[in-house]
Design an enzyme around this catalytic site. Structure first.
Site, mmCIF file in Angstrom:
data_model
loop_
_atom_site.group_PDB
_atom_site.id
_atom_site.type_symbol
_atom_site.label_atom_id
_atom_site.label_comp_id
_atom_site.label_asym_id
_atom_site.label_seq_id
_atom_site.Cartn_x
_atom_site.Cartn_y
_atom_site.Cartn_z
ATOM 1 N N ILE A 16 78.141 48.561 75.295
ATOM 2 C CA ILE A 16 79.367 48.955 76.030
ATOM 3 C C ILE A 16 79.901 47.845 76.931
ATOM 4 C CG2 ILE A 16 78.100 49.994 77.989
ATOM 5 C CD1 ILE A 16 80.356 52.205 77.934
ATOM 6 N N ASP A 20 84.140 44.362 72.793
ATOM 7 C CA ASP A 20 84.673 45.545 72.105
ATOM 8 C C ASP A 20 84.287 46.823 72.839
ATOM 9 O OD1 ASP A 20 85.395 43.608 70.342
ATOM 10 O OD2 ASP A 20 84.366 44.451 68.598
ATOM 11 N N ALA A 89 74.568 43.973 69.737
ATOM 12 C CA ALA A 89 74.073 42.955 68.809
ATOM 13 C C ALA A 89 73.786 41.674 69.562
ATOM 14 C CB ALA A 89 75.124 42.649 67.734
ATOM 15 N N SER A 132 80.377 42.829 60.002
ATOM 16 C CA SER A 132 81.093 41.584 60.286
ATOM 17 C C SER A 132 81.488 40.834 59.023
ATOM 18 C CB SER A 132 80.174 40.700 61.133
ATOM 19 O OG SER A 132 80.638 39.376 61.140
ATOM 20 N N GLU A 134 81.114 37.894 58.722
ATOM 21 C CA GLU A 134 80.066 36.878 58.511
ATOM 22 C C GLU A 134 79.153 37.259 57.348
ATOM 23 O OE1 GLU A 134 79.301 33.890 60.072
ATOM 24 O OE2 GLU A 134 81.184 34.009 61.166
ATOM 25 N N TYR A 156 72.448 35.635 61.572
ATOM 26 C CA TYR A 156 73.310 36.712 62.080
ATOM 27 C C TYR A 156 73.951 37.467 60.906
ATOM 28 C CZ TYR A 156 77.576 38.837 64.041
ATOM 29 O OH TYR A 156 78.592 39.704 64.364
HETATM 30 P P1 NDP Z 1 79.536 41.096 72.528
HETATM 31 O O1 NDP Z 1 78.487 40.062 72.337
HETATM 32 O O2 NDP Z 1 80.623 40.849 73.513
HETATM 33 O O3 NDP Z 1 78.846 42.485 72.901
HETATM 34 C C1 NDP Z 1 77.595 42.876 72.395
HETATM 35 C C2 NDP Z 1 76.892 43.680 73.471
HETATM 36 O O4 NDP Z 1 75.595 44.090 72.988
HETATM 37 C C3 NDP Z 1 76.636 42.891 74.752
HETATM 38 O O5 NDP Z 1 77.111 43.638 75.866
HETATM 39 C C4 NDP Z 1 75.121 42.775 74.805
HETATM 40 O O6 NDP Z 1 74.607 42.774 76.117
HETATM 41 C C5 NDP Z 1 74.682 44.029 74.076
HETATM 42 N N1 NDP Z 1 73.301 43.919 73.618
HETATM 43 C C6 NDP Z 1 72.673 42.812 73.136
HETATM 44 N N2 NDP Z 1 71.392 43.103 72.840
HETATM 45 C C7 NDP Z 1 71.219 44.417 73.126
HETATM 46 C C8 NDP Z 1 70.112 45.288 73.022
HETATM 47 N N3 NDP Z 1 68.923 44.861 72.558
HETATM 48 N N4 NDP Z 1 70.262 46.590 73.392
HETATM 49 C C9 NDP Z 1 71.455 47.019 73.868
HETATM 50 N N5 NDP Z 1 72.536 46.224 74.012
HETATM 51 C C10 NDP Z 1 72.422 44.940 73.628
HETATM 52 O O7 NDP Z 1 80.169 41.385 71.082
HETATM 53 P P2 NDP Z 1 81.617 41.984 70.714
HETATM 54 O O8 NDP Z 1 81.976 43.028 71.678
HETATM 55 O O9 NDP Z 1 82.526 40.856 70.432
HETATM 56 O O10 NDP Z 1 81.310 42.651 69.304
HETATM 57 C C11 NDP Z 1 80.864 43.991 69.207
HETATM 58 C C12 NDP Z 1 80.090 44.141 67.909
HETATM 59 O O11 NDP Z 1 80.922 43.800 66.802
HETATM 60 C C13 NDP Z 1 78.853 43.250 67.781
HETATM 61 O O12 NDP Z 1 77.885 43.958 67.067
HETATM 62 C C14 NDP Z 1 79.348 42.066 66.982
HETATM 63 O O13 NDP Z 1 78.290 41.430 66.295
HETATM 64 C C15 NDP Z 1 80.316 42.764 66.037
HETATM 65 N N6 NDP Z 1 81.397 41.937 65.539
HETATM 66 C C16 NDP Z 1 82.179 41.243 66.404
HETATM 67 C C17 NDP Z 1 83.210 40.468 65.935
HETATM 68 C C18 NDP Z 1 84.111 39.721 66.863
HETATM 69 O O14 NDP Z 1 84.874 38.875 66.379
HETATM 70 N N7 NDP Z 1 84.095 40.011 68.160
HETATM 71 C C19 NDP Z 1 83.481 40.362 64.477
HETATM 72 C C20 NDP Z 1 82.649 41.234 63.666
HETATM 73 C C21 NDP Z 1 81.644 41.969 64.187
HETATM 74 P P3 NDP Z 1 74.216 41.359 76.816
HETATM 75 O O15 NDP Z 1 75.499 40.599 76.925
HETATM 76 O O16 NDP Z 1 73.623 41.788 78.107
HETATM 77 O O17 NDP Z 1 73.249 40.693 75.887
HETATM 78 P P1 GDP Z 2 82.083 32.991 64.330
HETATM 79 O O1 GDP Z 2 83.103 32.904 63.240
HETATM 80 O O2 GDP Z 2 81.630 34.379 64.609
HETATM 81 O O3 GDP Z 2 80.953 32.059 64.153
HETATM 82 O O4 GDP Z 2 82.885 32.604 65.664
HETATM 83 P P2 GDP Z 2 82.894 31.267 66.552
HETATM 84 O O5 GDP Z 2 84.053 31.397 67.475
HETATM 85 O O6 GDP Z 2 81.562 31.037 67.180
HETATM 86 O O7 GDP Z 2 83.157 30.084 65.512
HETATM 87 C C1 GDP Z 2 84.317 30.035 64.692
HETATM 88 C C2 GDP Z 2 84.394 28.681 64.004
HETATM 89 O O8 GDP Z 2 84.646 27.682 64.997
HETATM 90 C C3 GDP Z 2 83.106 28.250 63.269
HETATM 91 O O9 GDP Z 2 83.429 27.765 61.996
HETATM 92 C C4 GDP Z 2 82.565 27.119 64.136
HETATM 93 O O10 GDP Z 2 81.863 26.109 63.388
HETATM 94 C C5 GDP Z 2 83.855 26.546 64.698
HETATM 95 N N1 GDP Z 2 83.632 25.771 65.940
HETATM 96 C C6 GDP Z 2 84.033 24.488 66.141
HETATM 97 N N2 GDP Z 2 83.629 24.073 67.355
HETATM 98 C C7 GDP Z 2 82.976 25.099 67.932
HETATM 99 C C8 GDP Z 2 82.338 25.255 69.204
HETATM 100 O O11 GDP Z 2 82.288 24.358 70.036
HETATM 101 N N3 GDP Z 2 81.781 26.485 69.463
HETATM 102 C C9 GDP Z 2 81.820 27.507 68.555
HETATM 103 N N4 GDP Z 2 81.279 28.692 68.887
HETATM 104 N N5 GDP Z 2 82.398 27.375 67.335
HETATM 105 C C10 GDP Z 2 82.970 26.192 67.038
#
Ligand code: NDP
Ligand code: GDP
Length: 332
Positions: A16, A20, A89, A132, A134, A156
């Site tokens: 939370i 997202d 995650a 994702s 990914e 991942y």
């Molecule tokens: P964030 O990393 O911002 O949020 C993930 C949250 O999960 C964090 O608050 C983190 O807390 C919490 N968390 C990590 N480990 C645990 C655990 N063991 N138990 C409970 N909570 C935990 O990700 P986003 O909000 O960007 O993304 C939300 C989800 O969508 C994720 O699963 C992500 O992988 C997936 N996703 C995101 C995309 C994107 O572009 N944003 C694209 C596709 C999928 P803390 O920070 O304290 O570790």
């Molecule tokens: P991802 O698509 O979930 O891996 O999101 P990121 O924002 O981490 O990365 C997106 C793309 O940006 C990837 O292809 C990375 O290789 C590229 N990239 C280039 N420079 C950087 C950097 O300094 N940090 C990150 N995180 N990504 C980078």
């Protein structure tokens, strides 16, 4: 679906306090839900996003960790949710090479915990899994949809593919309402600064205000399909309102290189990215994904969803938010 139909409904969100999780909390609260969140509270700082949206006191935070089955069970007992959104995650691709085992546990195996907890507490609870793009990795096609085979390129991506298939499997084996959202990259002012878009917009703000001169990046030619997280949580919610659970790609359909993202972000602040951006080979990945663009036609047809925010508007929103933070002395 009208807000009156959801008033009083209860939802549990894992992750939370993430990007997202914060936007989804805001959306569900606006629809009249009672929102509970599983929070692996590691520090007070982790609540900055909920604070920034003014939601910290509007949601109920339950201490728990998705790798701990008993804490999910306790959260289900307390929240009695109709819907569970599994957003928790280890979500950073780069870190997944440094922490492959932890990533497998949190991003992959923990999905078993969430699904098993629901199956034993109340299998009628609707479940959303945050899958994702990914997972596609080396897909070998320019535009990807729900029929594209997975070839993940990072620990991942592998862990997310496990969570995705497990979600499909619980739907098919146990008849549970489990949906998987295959979301392409989505960003916002609440994005973590370890991701490239936010790393860029924060640097633009610091450079503009004279706090930094240069920005080091890795692969500038990588192309991503970047949307706005605030739009994407609407799609997530709509998935759980369908009579039948299913899997959906959520994307904008537009690919942009990291270089062009830099160009746009620096230009928004009146700067030339070529004067500030440097490449550092230490930031290249062991295996990268060259280009990823999604086709969200199925979501458009079935959910009536399409991305509403342009990349230009997203970039402007992120740069403006970071300029305001730098001016206030905050470096979130
Ligand atoms: P964030 O990393 O911002 O949020 C993930 C949250 O999960 C964090 O608050 C983190 O807390 C919490 N968390 C990590 N480990 C645990 C655990 N063991 N138990 C409970 N909570 C935990 O990700 P986003 O909000 O960007 O993304 C939300 C989800 O969508 C994720 O699963 C992500 O992988 C997936 N996703 C995101 C995309 C994107 O572009 N944003 C694209 C596709 C999928 P803390 O920070 O304290 O570790
Ligand atoms: P991802 O698509 O979930 O891996 O999101 P990121 O924002 O981490 O990365 C997106 C793309 O940006 C990837 O292809 C990375 O290789 C590229 N990239 C280039 N420079 C950087 C950097 O300094 N940090 C990150 N995180 N990504 C980078």
């Amino acid at each position: 679906m009208a807000a009156t139909e959801t008033r009083g409904r209860r939802a549990l969100i894992t992750g939370i306090a993430g990007q997202d999780g914060a936007y989804l909390s805001r959306l569900l609260l606006a629809k009249g839900y009672r929102v509970y969140g599983l929070l692996a509270r590691r520090s007070n700082e982790s609540l900055w996003r909920l604070r920034e949206l003014g939601l910290e006191d509007k949601v109920t935070l339950l201490v728990g960790d998705v790798t701990d089955l008993s804490s999910i069970l306790r959260a289900l007992e307390e929240a009695e949710p109709a819907e569970v959104y599994n957003l928790a995650a280890q979500s950073t691709v780069t870190k997944s090479w440094e922490l492959p085992s932890l990533t497998a546990q949190v991003t992959g195996m923990a999905v078993v915990n969430a699904l098993e907890a629901i199956r034993s507490a109340d299998p009628s609870i609707r479940f959303y899994q945050a899958s994702s793009s990914e997972m596609f990795g080396l897909a070998g096609k320019p535009v990807l949809d729900e029929t594209t085979a997975f070839h993940p390129r990072s620990p991942y991506g592998v862990a997310k593919a496990f969570g995705h298939w497990l979600t499909v499997n619980y739907r098919e084996s146990h008849g549970m309402h489990c949906s998987s959202g295959i979301l392409f990259n989505h960003e916002s002012p609440l994005r973590g600064s370890e991701f490239v878009t936010r790393k860029i917009t924060l640097a633009v703000a610091r450079i503009k205000r004279g706090r930094q001169q240069k920005l080091q990046l890795g692969n500038l030619e990588a192309k991503r399909d970047w949307g706005f997280a605030g739009d994407y949580v609407e799609a997530i919610w709509r998935m759980l309102q369908q009579e039948r659970a299913d899997d959906y790609v959520i994307a904008t359909g537009r690919g942009t290189s990291v270089r062009d993202f830099c160009r746009l972000a620096f230009a928004h602040a009146g700067l030339d990215y070529e004067r500030h951006v440097e490449t550092d080979s230490a930031l290249l990945r062991p295996a990268d994904i060259h280009a990823m663009v999604g086709n969200a036609d199925k979501a458009k047809r079935a959910l009536g969803w399409s991305a509403g925010t342009s990349l230009e508007a997203l970039v402007a929103m992120m740069v403006e938010a970071d300029l305001a933070r730098v001016d206030k002395g905050e470096a979130a």
